[in-house]
Design a protein around this motif. Structure first.
Motif, PDB file in Angstrom:
ATOM      1  N   ALA A 249      79.066 -16.894  49.307  1.00  0.00           N
ATOM      2  CA  ALA A 249      80.380 -16.268  49.365  1.00  0.00           C
ATOM      3  C   ALA A 249      80.393 -15.026  50.247  1.00  0.00           C
ATOM      4  N   ASN A 250      79.209 -14.457  50.546  1.00  0.00           N
ATOM      5  CA  ASN A 250      79.153 -13.209  51.324  1.00  0.00           C
ATOM      6  C   ASN A 250      78.087 -13.316  52.411  1.00  0.00           C
ATOM      7  N   PRO A 251      78.311 -14.199  53.398  1.00  0.00           N
ATOM      8  CA  PRO A 251      77.279 -14.370  54.424  1.00  0.00           C
ATOM      9  C   PRO A 251      77.269 -13.283  55.485  1.00  0.00           C
ATOM     10  N   TYR A 252      78.284 -12.404  55.489  1.00  0.00           N
ATOM     11  CA  TYR A 252      78.374 -11.403  56.543  1.00  0.00           C
ATOM     12  C   TYR A 252      78.224  -9.993  55.980  1.00  0.00           C
ATOM     13  N   PRO A 253      77.663  -9.065  56.763  1.00  0.00           N
ATOM     14  CA  PRO A 253      77.725  -7.656  56.376  1.00  0.00           C
ATOM     15  C   PRO A 253      79.176  -7.176  56.426  1.00  0.00           C
ATOM     16  N   ARG A 254      79.481  -6.134  55.705  1.00  0.00           N
ATOM     17  CA  ARG A 254      80.840  -5.589  55.761  1.00  0.00           C
ATOM     18  C   ARG A 254      81.092  -4.979  57.138  1.00  0.00           C
ATOM     19  N   PRO A 255      82.249  -5.259  57.774  1.00  0.00           N
ATOM     20  CA  PRO A 255      82.541  -4.686  59.096  1.00  0.00           C
ATOM     21  C   PRO A 255      82.454  -3.171  59.061  1.00  0.00           C
ATOM     22  N   ASN A 261      72.583   3.199  67.669  1.00  0.00           N
ATOM     23  CA  ASN A 261      72.576   2.703  69.038  1.00  0.00           C
ATOM     24  C   ASN A 261      72.418   1.187  69.084  1.00  0.00           C
ATOM     25  N   TRP A 262      72.881   0.637  70.178  1.00  0.00           N
ATOM     26  CA  TRP A 262      72.759  -0.812  70.384  1.00  0.00           C
ATOM     27  C   TRP A 262      71.428  -1.090  71.082  1.00  0.00           C
ATOM     28  N   SER A 263      70.592  -1.907  70.469  1.00  0.00           N
ATOM     29  CA  SER A 263      69.343  -2.314  71.102  1.00  0.00           C
ATOM     30  C   SER A 263      69.615  -3.486  72.046  1.00  0.00           C
ATOM     31  N   ALA A 264      68.605  -3.818  72.844  1.00  0.00           N
ATOM     32  CA  ALA A 264      68.740  -4.962  73.745  1.00  0.00           C
ATOM     33  C   ALA A 264      68.972  -6.250  72.955  1.00  0.00           C
ATOM     34  N   GLU A 282      85.646 -11.693  65.048  1.00  0.00           N
ATOM     35  CA  GLU A 282      84.659 -12.493  64.317  1.00  0.00           C
ATOM     36  C   GLU A 282      83.254 -11.935  64.524  1.00  0.00           C
ATOM     37  N   ILE A 283      82.983 -11.491  65.758  1.00  0.00           N
ATOM     38  CA  ILE A 283      81.674 -10.898  66.043  1.00  0.00           C
ATOM     39  C   ILE A 283      81.489  -9.612  65.254  1.00  0.00           C
ATOM     40  N   ALA A 284      82.566  -8.823  65.147  1.00  0.00           N
ATOM     41  CA  ALA A 284      82.489  -7.593  64.354  1.00  0.00           C
ATOM     42  C   ALA A 284      82.163  -7.903  62.903  1.00  0.00           C
ATOM     43  N   GLU A 285      82.741  -8.979  62.369  1.00  0.00           N
ATOM     44  CA  GLU A 285      82.472  -9.370  60.992  1.00  0.00           C
ATOM     45  C   GLU A 285      81.039  -9.837  60.822  1.00  0.00           C
ATOM     46  N   ILE A 286      80.543 -10.601  61.792  1.00  0.00           N
ATOM     47  CA  ILE A 286      79.193 -11.141  61.709  1.00  0.00           C
ATOM     48  C   ILE A 286      78.139 -10.041  61.839  1.00  0.00           C
ATOM     49  N   THR A 287      78.350  -9.125  62.783  1.00  0.00           N
ATOM     50  CA  THR A 287      77.332  -8.112  63.070  1.00  0.00           C
ATOM     51  C   THR A 287      77.465  -6.857  62.234  1.00  0.00           C
ATOM     52  N   GLY A 288      78.609  -6.664  61.571  1.00  0.00           N
ATOM     53  CA  GLY A 288      78.796  -5.463  60.777  1.00  0.00           C
ATOM     54  C   GLY A 288      79.210  -4.258  61.598  1.00  0.00           C
ATOM     55  N   ARG A 289      79.558  -4.439  62.870  1.00  0.00           N
ATOM     56  CA  ARG A 289      80.006  -3.346  63.740  1.00  0.00           C
ATOM     57  C   ARG A 289      81.527  -3.251  63.694  1.00  0.00           C
ATOM     58  N   THR A 290      82.062  -2.125  64.185  1.00  0.00           N
ATOM     59  CA  THR A 290      83.509  -2.004  64.278  1.00  0.00           C
ATOM     60  C   THR A 290      84.020  -2.859  65.428  1.00  0.00           C
ATOM     61  N   LEU A 291      85.294  -3.228  65.354  1.00  0.00           N
ATOM     62  CA  LEU A 291      85.893  -4.039  66.411  1.00  0.00           C
ATOM     63  C   LEU A 291      85.884  -3.296  67.743  1.00  0.00           C
ATOM     64  N   ASP A 292      86.208  -1.991  67.723  1.00  0.00           N
ATOM     65  CA  ASP A 292      86.222  -1.214  68.970  1.00  0.00           C
ATOM     66  C   ASP A 292      84.834  -1.168  69.607  1.00  0.00           C
TER      67      ASP A 292
END
Length: 391
Positions: A249-255, A261-264, A282-292
């Motif tokens: 039910a919770n496969p993603y980290p919270r956005p 910092n962003w690594s390679a 969707e990428i923001a939801e998957i990675t846990g980063r903000t949309l911006d």
């Protein structure tokens, strides 16, 4: 060969042994012309085991840096719960390296396949184990409690071709294999090497560890967590279903929960997700980063056009009015760094903070400059034109 007796594994007379054992015991120097018997060994259809093994996610960095592993573990749990071949298995034992004394088999939909104590004969239950599961020797020796040998055929029927899910499968699989090997003739010594049932074993504990994402104290892999069930076979199977349901039910980290910092590797993951058809939100939801933050990285990676909306005042918030001041002292009471030249370090920090999701108003307060100075500097930094300091 037809005149020589044939025996199944559980019916071989004690005096009949393989030739290699006779050689080891130095009872015979050359093979006899005719063997005294042949051993019939059960064979299994390997085509029923067509599924590939599931690899446990490897730890790639500090906690929070591997949202892809969490997502993979969550999707694995979802698949397990819907696979008709799934059987959740749990056992209780006399000790960590002891004998099997209870077993339960449960389908994800709650269908109970087996729940029974197992009588291993004359055994001693370790105090620590007894304190956890509460099983006593008198319970095992009560009338009607089956032995593993009596359960063997039913277990083979229930588990052949199944997808067996355990919490620490190495323990459950190893102990059940040992029990199966004890049923073999006395001259079989490689107990742990015998595959007694053609099934696929998978470790829910390892997948749950990847889903939680805490690094192991050893520096490699993820830290495993206890099941925290009732320490009875059926109850632990039911607790496993609860853990798998939570993972699915919770496969993603919270956005917005992943910072820094962003690594390679982070950038490569975002690029791959975008190239495979995932939208920025969707990428923001998957990675846990903000949309911006994701949008800005996709622009820098050449996947999106310049996101001009990121330098606008947030919707519904009016731009601050210019201060009614006409001297430098008056201007700097409102904005301490007004009309000061931007340093390279400030420019880098400005772009970093904006990529992390800071609003223009946040940047005005943090850098001590007015609205125009912030927004114009953001635009100029992207275009590579920072020759003149905005006011």
């Amino acid at each position: 060969m037809s005149d020589v007796p044939h025996y199944f594994a559980d019916a071989v007379p004690a005096h009949l042994v393989p030739w290699d054992q006779l050689t080891e015991d130095r009872r015979q120097e050359s093979p006899p012309p005719v063997p005294a018997g042949y051993l019939l060994v059960e064979l299994f259809d390997s085509r029923r085991m067509a599924r590939p093994a599931i690899a446990t996610p490897a730890y790639r960095g500090r906690s929070g840096d591997c949202p892809g592993d969490r997502r993979a573990a969550g999707l694995w749990a979802k698949e397990v719960l819907t696979d008709p071949c799934t059987v959740l298995l749990d056992i209780e034992a006399t000790d960590f390296d002891g004998r099997l004394i209870e077993i339960a088999l449960l389908r994800p939909d709650g269908e109970l396949l087996l729940d029974t104590l197992v009588n291993p004969g004359d055994v001693v239950i370790a105090d620590e184990a007894a304190a956890k599961h509460g099983i006593t020797v008198s319970m095992l020796q009560a009338d009607g409690v089956p032995t593993f040998a009596e359960l063997y055929d039913d277990l083979v029927d229930l588990l052949t071709g199944a997808r067996i899910i355990c919490w620490n499968s190495a323990f459950d699989r190893g102990l059940m294999t040992l029990e199966a090997d004890l049923l073999l003739p006395h001259y079989y010594t490689n107990a742990a090497e015998t595959e007694w049932v053609a099934a696929r074993w998978e470790d829910a504990m390892a997948q749950h560890a990847a889903w939680v994402g805490e690094p192991s104290v050893t520096g490699t892999g993820y830290r495993p967590h206890r099941l925290n069930g009732p320490h009875r076979a059926l109850g632990d199977c039911e607790t496993m279903i609860d853990r798998l349901t939570e993972m699915a039910a919770n496969p993603y980290p919270r956005p917005g929960t992943v910072r820094g910092n962003w690594s390679a590797a982070d950038k490569a993951e975002v690029a791959s997700l975008f190239d495979h058809g995932n939208a920025p939100d969707e990428i923001a939801e998957i990675t846990g980063r903000t949309l911006d933050s994701v949008t800005w990285q996709l622009y820098q990676l050449g996947r999106l056009l310049f996101p001009s909306h990121l330098v606008r005042q947030p919707s519904g918030q009016a731009a601050p009015k210019p201060p009614q001041a006409y001297t430098m002292d008056d201007l700097r009471r409102e904005h301490p760094n007004s009309h000061k030249r931007w340093t390279p370090e400030e420019e880098v920090r400005l772009m970093t903070r904006h990529a992390e999701g800071a609003t223009v108003q946040d940047l005005i307060s943090e850098f001590g400059r007015n609205y125009n100075a912030i927004t114009i500097r953001l635009a100029q930094s992207r275009q590579g034109d920072a020759s003149e300091p905005p006011v």
